[in-house]
Design an enzyme around this catalytic site. Structure first.
Site, PDB file in Angstrom:
ATOM      1  CG  ASP A 191     -25.097 -16.487  -5.590  1.00 33.02           C
ATOM      2  OD1 ASP A 191     -25.620 -16.853  -4.227  1.00 33.02           O
ATOM      3  OD2 ASP A 191     -24.023 -16.538  -5.464  1.00 33.02           O
ATOM      4  CD  GLU A 204     -22.916 -19.921  -0.240  1.00 34.53           C
ATOM      5  OE1 GLU A 204     -22.308 -20.505   0.345  1.00 34.53           O
ATOM      6  OE2 GLU A 204     -22.756 -20.215  -1.648  1.00 34.53           O
TER       7      GLU A 204
HETATM    8 ZN    ZN Z   1     -24.799 -23.162  -2.092  1.00 33.92          ZN
END
Ligand code: ZN
Length: 411
Positions: A80, A174
């Site tokens: 992401d 994340e």
């Molecule tokens: Zn990162």
């Protein structure tokens, strides 16, 4: 294929993770990216490639040492990108940098200014990848993915380079702090790992903040302002009072290096009710706890002034400094530092002023420092990657996998 060519291709996936979505992954684009990465991994000869129901993509670069006794290494990056800047319709470009500001967009006069980012001048003579200035680039962390898969390609073509099995995992979400939530450490099966999720090439980090999340609830008493004397308790004003007691010098905008802080992330309220969200960050756990106690003392003080139950502070530990785990595995940091120095770069070991996937994983039993993939200015439109740094990061990984193979299994 070179690592930066992979990065250019990966920028086409708008994988911004969405903090308002409860599922993992939080965005459908992460699935699209993961499925295509899965095919690429299979084409590159990775084995046991799996994509699970939460979009964790795992695979293995098979080892080529008979009777291998060394540690199984893991390499991790996230799919992401941040949603703090526009992440759709990214138009990457390569600019040969000869000094001065990097002009991202002539027409709109968008540039990466040396006055804002003086470290730009370290890259004179290099080739820089940026967006057109209207979006982020997504080198955080697609540069890491690109480098890990370029390593896999190199190892596939160079069987004379001896290494143990290397487990690879690309995670979702994340940037919204959820990438380790569904990470199956046991299935991953590595003895130690690195996230390739720092900034500049040469970074090697094993210290993160300790983190405490704080919610403050304030209950006021509302009454017509015309007849409020000695009766009204204005929650919004008490919220301001609460915040004023926090030392100005201990906020993100006034701290650096190993200095911790209180950060007011959000406040909302009216006369009847107000709420504030703070985070406490400190590399030193004792100091983080002191900060938590200090907020408690403000709660007590304000309740003394306005009545019990006016202010309620709730706190929750979020993550811990991974230093306490990594300290027990010194070779995990000595090896990359040694290789980076051999390559003529002075390593940057400054502590991370945040958390990493690696911090969570370290406490789940997988010691996991962080390495820099060669990019800068994450989460914003001035983000850029440096092609030569990305090549060096791959070269470093090629040496690292060989050296790790000579270590004890319990590295
Ligand atoms: Zn990162």
């Amino acid at each position: 294929m070179k690592a930066h060519e992979r990065l250019l291709a990966y920028t086409a996936y708008p994988t911004g993770s969405d903090p308002n979505c409860e599922t993992i992954p939080s965005s459908p684009a992460e699935w699209d990216f993961a499925r295509d990465l899965q095919k690429e991994m299979e084409q590159l000869g990775l084995t046991n490639v799996t994509l699970d129901e939460h979009c964790y993509l795992m695979g293995e670069i098979p080892g080529n040492i008979d009777n291998y006794q060394g540690p199984v290494l893991g390499l991790i990056a996230h799919m992401d990108v941040s949603c703090e800047a526009p992440f759709e319709n990214i138009k990457p470009q390569i600019i040969h940098y000869e000094g001065g500001d990097v002009i991202q967009n002539e027409e709109k006069d968008l540039r990466i200014k040396v006055s804002d980012f003086p470290f730009l001048e370290n890259y004179i003579g290099c080739d820089i990848i940026t967006s057109d200035g209207t979006t982020l680039l997504g080198a955080d962390n697609k540069a890491g993915i690109a480098e890990i898969l370029t390593l896999a390609e190199y190892l596939g073509e160079h069987p004379e380079v001896k290494h143990g099995p290397i487990r690879v995992c690309f995670t979702p979400d994340e940037e919204i702090g959820r990438s380790s939530d569904e990470f199956d450490v046991e299935k991953f099966g590595a003895d130690c790992a690195y996230t390739v999720d720092g900034d500049a090439f040469g970074e090697c980090q094993w210290e993160t903040f300790n983190a405490i999340e704080v919610n403050v609830y304030i209950n006021g008493f509302s009454i017509h302002p015309g007849s409020a004397k000695n009766k009204m308790i204005n929650a919004a004003r008490i919220a301001c009072e609460f915040d004023h007691m926090i030392p100005d010098s201990e906020t993100p905008e006034h701290t650096e290096d190993h200095e911790g802080f209180y950060h007011l992330c959000e406040m909302k309220g009216d006369v009847e009710h107000a709420e504030m969200e703070y985070i406490i960050r400190d590399h030193d756990w004792e100091k983080a706890k002191k900060r938590a106690e200090f907020l408690r003392s403000i709660e007590t003080f304000l309740n003394g002034r306005y009545g019990e139950g006016t202010v309620e502070v709730k706190m929750e530990e979020s993550y811990h400094n991974m230093l306490e785990i990594i300290e027990k595995h010194p070779r995990l940091i000595e090896l990359p530092l040694e290789i980076i120095r051999e390559m003529g770069t002075e390593p940057d070991t400054s502590p991370i002023r945040g958390g990493t996937d690696g911090a969570f994983l370290s406490f789940k039993g997988l010691p996991c420092p962080n390495l820099g993939p060669g990019a800068h200015n994450f989460h914003g439109r001035r983000e850029f990657a440096v092609i030569q740094s990305m090549d060096k990061a791959v070269e470093m990984l090629i040496t690292l996998v060989q050296r790790i193979a000579c270590e004890d299994k319990n590295i």
